[in-house]
Design an enzyme around this catalytic site. Structure first.
Site, PDB file in Angstrom:
ATOM      1  N   SER A   1      -4.466  16.813  -4.325  1.00 57.02           N
ATOM      2  CA  SER A   1      -3.516  15.687  -4.222  1.00 57.02           C
ATOM      3  C   SER A   1      -2.617  15.604  -5.447  1.00 57.02           C
ATOM      4  CB  SER A   1      -4.264  14.368  -4.023  1.00 57.02           C
ATOM      5  OG  SER A   1      -4.909  13.960  -5.221  1.00 57.02           O
ATOM      6  N   LYS A   2      -3.143  15.973  -6.616  1.00 58.34           N
ATOM      7  CA  LYS A   2      -2.348  15.902  -7.846  1.00 58.34           C
ATOM      8  C   LYS A   2      -1.568  17.197  -8.069  1.00 58.34           C
ATOM      9  CE  LYS A   2      -3.524  11.767  -9.506  1.00 58.34           C
ATOM     10  NZ  LYS A   2      -2.574  10.674  -9.714  1.00 58.34           N
TER      11      LYS A   2
ATOM     12  N   TYR B   1      -9.052  15.588  -4.879  1.00 59.92           N
ATOM     13  CA  TYR B   1      -8.277  14.988  -5.971  1.00 59.92           C
ATOM     14  C   TYR B   1      -7.352  16.029  -6.597  1.00 59.92           C
ATOM     15  CZ  TYR B   1      -7.248  12.283 -10.180  1.00 59.92           C
ATOM     16  OH  TYR B   1      -6.600  11.603 -11.189  1.00 59.92           O
TER      17      TYR B   1
ATOM     18  N   SER C   1      -2.846  14.481 -13.437  1.00 60.05           N
ATOM     19  CA  SER C   1      -4.161  14.573 -14.080  1.00 60.05           C
ATOM     20  C   SER C   1      -4.401  16.011 -14.516  1.00 60.05           C
ATOM     21  CB  SER C   1      -5.207  14.174 -13.043  1.00 60.05           C
ATOM     22  OG  SER C   1      -6.468  14.674 -13.378  1.00 60.05           O
TER      23      SER C   1
ATOM     24  N   ASP D   1       0.869  -1.170   0.000  1.00 61.09           N
ATOM     25  CA  ASP D   1       0.000   0.000   0.000  1.00 61.09           C
ATOM     26  C   ASP D   1       0.913   1.230   0.000  1.00 61.09           C
ATOM     27  OD1 ASP D   1      -1.563   2.188   0.679  1.00 61.09           O
ATOM     28  OD2 ASP D   1      -2.771   1.097   2.137  1.00 61.09           O
TER      29      ASP D   1
HETATM   30  N1  LIG Z   1      -8.662   7.056 -15.605  1.00 61.40           N
HETATM   31  C1  LIG Z   1      -8.573   8.367 -15.836  1.00 61.40           C
HETATM   32  O1  LIG Z   1      -9.445   8.957 -16.534  1.00 61.40           O
HETATM   33  C2  LIG Z   1      -7.429   9.164 -15.275  1.00 61.40           C
HETATM   34  C3  LIG Z   1      -7.322  10.532 -15.620  1.00 61.40           C
HETATM   35  C4  LIG Z   1      -6.273  11.267 -15.093  1.00 61.40           C
HETATM   36  C5  LIG Z   1      -5.346  10.677 -14.258  1.00 61.40           C
HETATM   37  N2  LIG Z   1      -5.479   9.358 -13.935  1.00 61.40           N
HETATM   38  C6  LIG Z   1      -4.488   8.776 -13.008  1.00 61.40           C
HETATM   39  O2  LIG Z   1      -3.943   7.600 -13.572  1.00 61.40           O
HETATM   40  C7  LIG Z   1      -3.629   6.662 -12.524  1.00 61.40           C
HETATM   41  C8  LIG Z   1      -4.298   5.324 -12.818  1.00 61.40           C
HETATM   42  O3  LIG Z   1      -5.690   5.521 -12.958  1.00 61.40           O
HETATM   43  P1  LIG Z   1      -6.665   4.319 -13.379  1.00 61.40           P
HETATM   44  O4  LIG Z   1      -7.913   4.949 -13.880  1.00 61.40           O
HETATM   45  O5  LIG Z   1      -5.958   3.334 -14.209  1.00 61.40           O
HETATM   46  O6  LIG Z   1      -6.980   3.706 -11.902  1.00 61.40           O
HETATM   47  P2  LIG Z   1      -7.745   2.380 -11.444  1.00 61.40           P
HETATM   48  O7  LIG Z   1      -8.341   1.647 -12.591  1.00 61.40           O
HETATM   49  O8  LIG Z   1      -8.644   2.803 -10.319  1.00 61.40           O
HETATM   50  O9  LIG Z   1      -6.552   1.489 -10.845  1.00 61.40           O
HETATM   51  C9  LIG Z   1      -5.846   1.930  -9.734  1.00 61.40           C
HETATM   52  C10 LIG Z   1      -4.769   0.924  -9.399  1.00 61.40           C
HETATM   53  O10 LIG Z   1      -4.042   1.418  -8.272  1.00 61.40           O
HETATM   54  C11 LIG Z   1      -4.061   0.461  -7.218  1.00 61.40           C
HETATM   55  N3  LIG Z   1      -4.022   1.207  -5.961  1.00 61.40           N
HETATM   56  C12 LIG Z   1      -4.942   2.068  -5.467  1.00 61.40           C
HETATM   57  N4  LIG Z   1      -4.544   2.543  -4.277  1.00 61.40           N
HETATM   58  C13 LIG Z   1      -3.335   1.971  -4.029  1.00 61.40           C
HETATM   59  C14 LIG Z   1      -2.420   2.061  -2.953  1.00 61.40           C
HETATM   60  N5  LIG Z   1      -2.685   2.807  -1.872  1.00 61.40           N
HETATM   61  N6  LIG Z   1      -1.268   1.348  -3.013  1.00 61.40           N
HETATM   62  C15 LIG Z   1      -0.999   0.573  -4.093  1.00 61.40           C
HETATM   63  N7  LIG Z   1      -1.838   0.446  -5.142  1.00 61.40           N
HETATM   64  C16 LIG Z   1      -2.997   1.138  -5.097  1.00 61.40           C
HETATM   65  C17 LIG Z   1      -5.331  -0.357  -7.466  1.00 61.40           C
HETATM   66  O11 LIG Z   1      -5.274  -1.670  -6.903  1.00 61.40           O
HETATM   67  P3  LIG Z   1      -5.757  -1.976  -5.381  1.00 61.40           P
HETATM   68  O12 LIG Z   1      -7.101  -1.351  -5.231  1.00 61.40           O
HETATM   69  O13 LIG Z   1      -5.746  -3.466  -5.256  1.00 61.40           O
HETATM   70  O14 LIG Z   1      -4.728  -1.353  -4.512  1.00 61.40           O
HETATM   71  C18 LIG Z   1      -5.307  -0.439  -9.001  1.00 61.40           C
HETATM   72  O15 LIG Z   1      -4.418  -1.428  -9.429  1.00 61.40           O
HETATM   73  C19 LIG Z   1      -4.086   7.309 -11.218  1.00 61.40           C
HETATM   74  O16 LIG Z   1      -2.992   7.949 -10.599  1.00 61.40           O
HETATM   75  C20 LIG Z   1      -5.103   8.331 -11.682  1.00 61.40           C
HETATM   76  O17 LIG Z   1      -5.243   9.404 -10.775  1.00 61.40           O
HETATM   77  C21 LIG Z   1      -6.497   8.593 -14.416  1.00 61.40           C
END
Ligand SMILES: NC(=O)c1ccc[n+]([C@@H]2O[C@H](COP(=O)([O-])OP(=O)(O)OC[C@H]3O[C@@H](n4cnc5c(N)ncnc54)[C@H](OP(=O)(O)O)[C@@H]3O)[C@@H](O)[C@H]2O)c1
Length: 270
Positions: A158-159, A155, A142, A64
């Site tokens: 944090s970013k 959010y 983001s 984590d």
């Molecule tokens: N999707 C978008 O539209 C978008 C847009 C802008 C930025 N982002 C950024 O891109 C990144 C990935 O986004 P995503 O949409 O692919 O996310 P996601 O589908 O929610 O996947 C998040 C991943 O992070 C893991 N995780 C969450 N909290 C954790 C922790 N405390 N320690 C270790 N692992 C952790 C989760 O697994 P577990 O729950 O098992 O830990 C999962 O594998 C993030 O930083 C997000 O803010 C995404």
């Protein structure tokens, strides 16, 4: 670019699903040794099995990133297994919503501890290995880091904090470690993606309507090119680039759009 990644050791936090897993697959296809990570052991095992079945040289570590002791164990497991680390992709992150007056301290603690401190903690323990390899730290940010998004201030905060962290690192560790900051735009979600609620609990994220979404594979490609070209900062997607330009030359338009999105907030999370 493929040759560049061959045999490189790449750790991607939060890679049991989503953008992290897509990046693990891509860089694994390029011949990198991939370290995947997440909190949930079953989910991580399922991702490991899938990646290995698709030919990725994979190593998994449950950790984590909001817990400094877990980050230390993650990096020490990598050091024991490979004796080196070439790239750390700080991707683990959670989505979050809540108006300022309703968001509890639990909500704020979760989003900041995972999104901000998770990156800072993991990077702290990885720096000695990355200095040896003259490697890269990637920070997955983001578009929400460029403004204070109403209804999503936790959010955004944090970013946005990661921008300051990345900019400082780009000076402090210049010529020693490459630090690449990537502003990701709206990306297609896994159906399992969750969002943190104002009370600090989680719910499934609703499908995003009417938006042109980037694919996870496209984002993974962009991450690979930022590492390969040692770029300092990149804004992804057409919408993201448009927001960047409007913010610079006509910030009033962005203010109006944010006001409109806040008006829609209650319907969005009803
Ligand atoms: N999707 C978008 O539209 C978008 C847009 C802008 C930025 N982002 C950024 O891109 C990144 C990935 O986004 P995503 O949409 O692919 O996310 P996601 O589908 O929610 O996947 C998040 C991943 O992070 C893991 N995780 C969450 N909290 C954790 C922790 N405390 N320690 C270790 N692992 C952790 C989760 O697994 P577990 O729950 O098992 O830990 C999962 O594998 C993030 O930083 C997000 O803010 C995404």
């Amino acid at each position: 670019m493929k040759d560049f990644f061959k045999d490189k050791v790449v750790c991607i936090t939060g890679s049991s699903q989503g953008i992290g897993k897509a990046t693990a697959q891509l860089l694994g296809d390029y011949g990198a040794k991939i370290v995947i990570n997440g909190r949930n052991p079953e989910k991580l095992q399922a991702a490991y099995d899938e990646l290995v079945s698709k030919g990725v040289n994979c190593f998994q570590v449950v950790a984590d990133v909001s817990k400094p002791e877990d980050c230390e164990s993650l990096i020490s497991a990598i050091s024991k297994e490979f004796g080196r680390l070439d790239v750390l992709i700080n991707n683990a992150g959670i989505a979050s919503h809540g108006k300022i007056e309703e968001s509890t301290p639990e909500n704020w603690a979760s989003v900041v501890n995972i999104n901000t401190m998770g990156t800072i903690n993991t990077t702290y323990f990885a720096i000695p290995l990355l200095k040896q390899s003259k490697g890269s730290v990637i920070i997955i940010s983001s578009m929400a880091a460029k403004v204070g998004v109403p209804g999503h201030s936790g959010y955004s905060v944090s970013k946005m904090a990661l921008t300051a962290y990345a900019k400082a690192m780009q000076v402090e560790l210049e010529n020693q470690i490459h630090c690449g900051l990537i502003y990701v735009g709206f990306t297609a979600n896994e159906t399992e993606k969750t969002i943190l609620k104002p009370d600090g609990s989680y719910e499934k994220l609703k499908e995003r309507q009417g938006l042109k979404l980037a694919s996870r594979e496209d984002v993974a490609q962009k991450i690979a090119s930022v590492i390969y070209l040692r770029k300092k900062e990149v804004t992804l997607t057409f919408l993201g680039k448009l927001q960047h330009v409007i913010l610079k030359f006509a910030p009033g338009i962005v203010y109006k759009l944010l006001k409109k999105s806040f008006k829609d907030y209650d319907d969005m999370y009803a």
